[in-house]
Structures are given as structure tokens and as C-alpha cells.
Design a protein around this motif. Structure first.
Motif, mmCIF file in Angstrom:
data_model
loop_
_atom_site.group_PDB
_atom_site.id
_atom_site.type_symbol
_atom_site.label_atom_id
_atom_site.label_comp_id
_atom_site.label_asym_id
_atom_site.label_seq_id
_atom_site.Cartn_x
_atom_site.Cartn_y
_atom_site.Cartn_z
ATOM 1 N N PRO A 43 44.630 34.800 34.989
ATOM 2 C CA PRO A 43 44.260 36.185 34.653
ATOM 3 C C PRO A 43 42.800 36.557 34.880
ATOM 4 O O PRO A 43 42.517 37.655 35.356
ATOM 5 C CB PRO A 43 44.616 36.315 33.171
ATOM 6 N N HIS A 44 41.869 35.649 34.580
ATOM 7 C CA HIS A 44 40.452 35.987 34.753
ATOM 8 C C HIS A 44 40.109 36.201 36.227
ATOM 9 O O HIS A 44 39.470 37.183 36.598
ATOM 10 C CB HIS A 44 39.541 34.903 34.147
ATOM 11 N N GLN A 45 40.581 35.273 37.064
ATOM 12 C CA GLN A 45 40.307 35.389 38.499
ATOM 13 C C GLN A 45 41.064 36.568 39.101
ATOM 14 O O GLN A 45 40.557 37.246 39.997
ATOM 15 C CB GLN A 45 40.680 34.091 39.230
ATOM 16 N N PHE A 46 42.270 36.807 38.591
ATOM 17 C CA PHE A 46 43.071 37.935 39.078
ATOM 18 C C PHE A 46 42.343 39.249 38.787
ATOM 19 O O PHE A 46 42.215 40.120 39.647
ATOM 20 C CB PHE A 46 44.456 37.921 38.418
ATOM 21 N N ARG A 47 41.811 39.356 37.568
ATOM 22 C CA ARG A 47 41.105 40.591 37.190
ATOM 23 C C ARG A 47 39.807 40.742 37.999
ATOM 24 O O ARG A 47 39.467 41.844 38.438
ATOM 25 C CB ARG A 47 40.785 40.600 35.693
ATOM 26 N N THR A 48 39.100 39.644 38.235
ATOM 27 C CA THR A 48 37.884 39.683 39.058
ATOM 28 C C THR A 48 38.217 40.198 40.458
ATOM 29 O O THR A 48 37.494 41.020 41.027
ATOM 30 C CB THR A 48 37.240 38.282 39.151
ATOM 31 N N MET A 49 39.330 39.711 41.016
ATOM 32 C CA MET A 49 39.772 40.119 42.347
ATOM 33 C C MET A 49 40.105 41.620 42.376
ATOM 34 O O MET A 49 39.697 42.341 43.288
ATOM 35 C CB MET A 49 40.998 39.287 42.734
ATOM 36 N N VAL A 50 40.826 42.085 41.364
ATOM 37 C CA VAL A 50 41.219 43.499 41.287
ATOM 38 C C VAL A 50 39.987 44.390 41.106
ATOM 39 O O VAL A 50 39.879 45.452 41.729
ATOM 40 C CB VAL A 50 42.262 43.724 40.157
ATOM 41 N N LYS A 51 39.033 43.945 40.270
ATOM 42 C CA LYS A 51 37.809 44.724 40.059
ATOM 43 C C LYS A 51 36.966 44.789 41.341
ATOM 44 O O LYS A 51 36.353 45.807 41.644
ATOM 45 C CB LYS A 51 36.969 44.131 38.919
ATOM 46 N N LYS A 52 36.942 43.700 42.101
ATOM 47 C CA LYS A 52 36.228 43.678 43.380
ATOM 48 C C LYS A 52 36.863 44.683 44.343
ATOM 49 O O LYS A 52 36.170 45.423 45.044
ATOM 50 C CB LYS A 52 36.253 42.262 43.971
ATOM 51 N N LEU A 53 38.179 44.716 44.346
ATOM 52 C CA LEU A 53 38.928 45.667 45.168
ATOM 53 C C LEU A 53 38.572 47.097 44.772
ATOM 54 O O LEU A 53 38.291 47.950 45.617
ATOM 55 C CB LEU A 53 40.429 45.400 44.977
ATOM 56 N N GLN A 54 38.553 47.339 43.469
ATOM 57 C CA GLN A 54 38.194 48.663 42.936
ATOM 58 C C GLN A 54 36.784 49.065 43.394
ATOM 59 O O GLN A 54 36.573 50.186 43.877
ATOM 60 C CB GLN A 54 38.253 48.640 41.408
ATOM 61 N N ASN A 55 35.831 48.148 43.252
ATOM 62 C CA ASN A 55 34.441 48.434 43.637
ATOM 63 C C ASN A 55 34.307 48.716 45.125
ATOM 64 O O ASN A 55 33.577 49.625 45.530
ATOM 65 C CB ASN A 55 33.523 47.268 43.251
ATOM 66 N N ASN A 56 35.024 47.927 45.949
ATOM 67 C CA ASN A 56 34.954 48.130 47.400
ATOM 68 C C ASN A 56 35.500 49.497 47.795
ATOM 69 O O ASN A 56 34.917 50.197 48.621
ATOM 70 C CB ASN A 56 35.721 47.027 48.137
ATOM 71 N N ILE A 57 36.631 49.877 47.194
ATOM 72 C CA ILE A 57 37.232 51.178 47.501
ATOM 73 C C ILE A 57 36.290 52.299 47.066
ATOM 74 O O ILE A 57 36.074 53.269 47.800
ATOM 75 C CB ILE A 57 38.619 51.327 46.831
#
Length: 201
Positions: A43-57
Motif C-alpha cells: 500500500p505505501h509504494q502503491f500510494r507513492t506511485m499513484v501520487k507521482k502519477l497525480q503530480n505528473n498529470i
């Protein structure tokens, strides 16, 4: 680049990326295999990945530039669902083929003519499944100009999407991941060379 280094290490340590001889779903041979369906188990890495995606978009196109997220089952849909909750945006998805019961539609979710969407998927290889989804969206008069994936395998997806007027973005491509692992001594020179040759084919 810090994200790529940490993400690559995580992929290697959890055996989400493996190097060797693999046959892909397309029947194509590959010197590595990446299975991002394992990431939600962390979950921690999954959320980091999703937040990175959010920031990039947010940085690339802005979160207000589109009406909805769209994905394709199954790998990308889990990531898109998590992102939709984070950014409070609607989510639709495109089936690989229309269901043969009920409404028999291929696009699931609330859609309207002229809506703007951003595609989310896990891994891009040749772009096949995303290309089919984009065609279905365009047939429904839905505007799509950007697609985001976690890992770009660099085997033709960029070009395939560009032909449809869609730009492919990724959090990391396979060469960045392989270089990061090589620099940290996780993999030998020969593996790096194999991956490079696979991309050049």
C-alpha cells in the motif's frame, strides 16, 4: 530521478520486475517481465506511485483540463480507480470487447459527447489494448489527447498512440529502470545489454 531509483529498487526487491527469458501475452519473447499487478499488495509504494502519477498529470496538462479518467481492465483499472479517488474525478473504462448481455456496451460509466478524458494504464508495450480503447472512445465522440502509463516498455506504443493524436507519458521507461538497477549493482552488464537490444529491434 529519485523516484525512478527508489521505484526501480522496489520493483526488483519485490520481484515485480524479473530478468530472464519470458513469453509475453502477445507471444513475443522478452528478456524481462514486469508485473505491476503486484504493486497494490504494498500500500505505501502503491500510494507513492499513484501520487507521482497525480503530480505528473497536474504538471503536464493540469487536473482541470479533462472531465474524466478512463482505463482498460484489469491492470490499469486498479491504478485509475485509486487516482480517481485522489483527484475526485469520474472514472470510465473500455472493455476489450462489448459484453454480450444487458446493454452490450463497450464503454462503462457515465459518458457524454465532447467530454475530455485521460487514459491510465499500467504497462505500455505495443499499445494494442489502449489503441483499441482510444478508437472506441473516438467513435463515441470523446476527446482524448493524453495517456499515462507507469512503465513504458518502449516497443512501439509511443508511435501507435501518436498516430491517433494521443501523447504517451510514463512514470518510467524500461531503460531508466534497467540503468538505475545496473548503477546499484542489482543487475550485470549483460542484462542491461539484452534489454537495450530488445528495444532496438
Amino acid at each position: 530521478m529519485e523516484f525512478i531509483k527508489e521505484f526501480s529498487t522496489f520493483l526488483m526487491q519485490k520481484e515485480i520486475i524479473k530478468f530472464g527469458d519470458f513469453t509475453l501475452a502477445s507471444g513475443k519473447k522478452s528478456s524481462y517481465y514486469v508485473d505491476l499487478r503486484l504493486v497494490p499488495s504494498y500500500p505505501h509504494q502503491f500510494r507513492t506511485m499513484v501520487k507521482k502519477l497525480q503530480n505528473n498529470i497536474a504538471e503536464d496538462i493540469g487536473l482541470d483540463s479533462f472531465d474524466s479518467l478512463v482505463s482498460v481492465p484489469t491492470g490499469g483499472l486498479i491504478i485509475a480507480s485509486a487516482l480517481a479517488i485522489e483527484i475526485i474525478k469520474p472514472l470510465i473504462y473500455v472493455r476489450s470487447k462489448p459484453k454480450d448481455y444487458g446493454t452490450t456496451k463497450s464503454i462503462e460509466g457515465q459518458i457524454h459527447k465532447g467530454m475530455r478524458v485521460v487514459m491510465i494504464d499500467d504497462v505500455a508495450t505495443t499499445g494494442g489494448s489502449v489503441v483499441n480503447a482510444i478508437k472506441s472512445l473516438k467513435d463515441a465522440n470523446i476527446t482524448i489527447e493524453d495517456a499515462y502509463v507507469i512503465v513504458n516498455r518502449m516497443e512501439g506504443a509511443d508511435e501507435a498512440l501518436k498516430e491517433l493524436g494521443v501523447k504517451l507519458h510514463s512514470l518510467a521507461n524500461v531503460m531508466q529502470i534497467t540503468h538505475a538497477l545496473h548503477e546499484q549493482k542489482f543487475i550485470e552488464d549483460d542484462i542491461l545489454e539484452k534489454v537495450r537490444k530488445q528495444i532496438e529491434v
